[in-house]
Design an enzyme around this catalytic site. Structure first.
Site, mmCIF file in Angstrom:
data_model
loop_
_atom_site.group_PDB
_atom_site.id
_atom_site.type_symbol
_atom_site.label_atom_id
_atom_site.label_comp_id
_atom_site.label_asym_id
_atom_site.label_seq_id
_atom_site.Cartn_x
_atom_site.Cartn_y
_atom_site.Cartn_z
ATOM 1 N N HIS A 1 0.846 -1.205 0.000
ATOM 2 C CA HIS A 1 0.000 0.000 0.000
ATOM 3 C C HIS A 1 0.877 1.250 0.000
ATOM 4 C CE1 HIS A 1 -2.870 3.049 1.181
ATOM 5 N NE2 HIS A 1 -3.831 2.212 0.802
ATOM 6 N N GLU B 1 -4.013 1.680 -7.263
ATOM 7 C CA GLU B 1 -4.444 2.839 -6.481
ATOM 8 C C GLU B 1 -3.544 4.045 -6.776
ATOM 9 O OE1 GLU B 1 -6.651 1.590 -2.665
ATOM 10 O OE2 GLU B 1 -4.525 1.356 -2.260
#
Ligand code: PGA
Length: 233
Positions: free
Chosen positions: A86, A155
């Protein structure tokens, strides 16, 4: 499709238990694969309709690693799903590609479902598609794309928590590139909410979403699962 919720550093154990209870009854008719990632202090066993995964774990069974958790602490709750790569861990917590790929290797060996996150800064995005794809490719360094239980989460960093998303065309182009490159399921994350999830999930190459802030409200997240059920694929 995969409809997943990243709570980041929000919610206590008690909050998460209540959330799961509500979610469970709201989505009992759903055919989506629903995953929630609570903070590590709120880890618990998966419920009937929602899988509980971890946002992070140190790549060890256990040992002298102050402040970390290892596989033993995940085993206690039968956790078999993990987020790796992430952007908040890459950028704010300075995890580099070598550490990320070591984590990947460890959890792949343990047969985890890995949601592997990648995404570019606005600066890179502005340089055009060739640069963008080159950059995204670099985030797969030493990552075994033959690993079976792997999902890619695209993302864009500039879309995370900002309320801004790329155009649907831009998301489609990148997801298609990622699918061709990885041969895996690809999901989108970054400012997904009840008002835009329908159009995002309708993108041909989109196999689901990873939702941050908008997932914190259980009614909104349940609504997103419901919308996913209505999207024809
Ligand atoms: P956001 O976060 O939905 O709040 O943009 C997404 C994520 O970081 O996974």
């Amino acid at each position: 499709m995969i409809i997943s919720a990243n709570f980041k550093t929000y919610k206590t154990r008690k909050d998460t238990e209540k959330y799961l209870e509500k979610l469970e009854s709201n989505i009992s008719q759903s055919s989506q694969k629903v995953i929630i990632f609570p903070p590590v202090t709120a880890l618990q066993k998966s419920s009937q309709n929602a899988i509980v995964g971890t946002q992070n774990c140190y790549p060890v069974k256990d040992g002298a690693f102050t402040g970390e958790i290892g596989l033993s602490q995940l085993d206690e709750f039968e956790i078999k799903t993990i987020l790796i790569g992430h952007s908040e861990r890459r950028n704010l917590l300075n995890e580099n590609q070598a550490e990320i790929s070591e984590k990947f290797r460890f959890f792949a060996k343990e047969d985890f479902q890995i949601i592997y996150c990648i995404g570019e800064t606005l600066e890179i995005r502005k340089k055009g598609e060739a640069e963008l794809f080159k950059y995204l490719e670099s985030q797969f360094e030493n990552i075994d794309l033959n690993y079976q239980n792997l999902v890619i989460a695209y993302e864009p960093i500039w879309a995370i928590g900002t309320g801004v998303i790329p155009t649907l065309d831009a998301i489609e182009t990148t997801l298609k590139w990622l699918k061709d490159f990885t041969k895996k399921d690809v999901i989108y994350g970054g400012s997904v909410k009840t008002s835009n999830i329908q159009e995002i999930l309708s993108i041909k190459y989109c196999d689901g979403v990873l939702v941050g802030s908008a997932s914190l409200n259980v009614y909104d997240f349940s609504e997103m699962v419901k919308i996913a059920d209505e999207v024809e694929k």
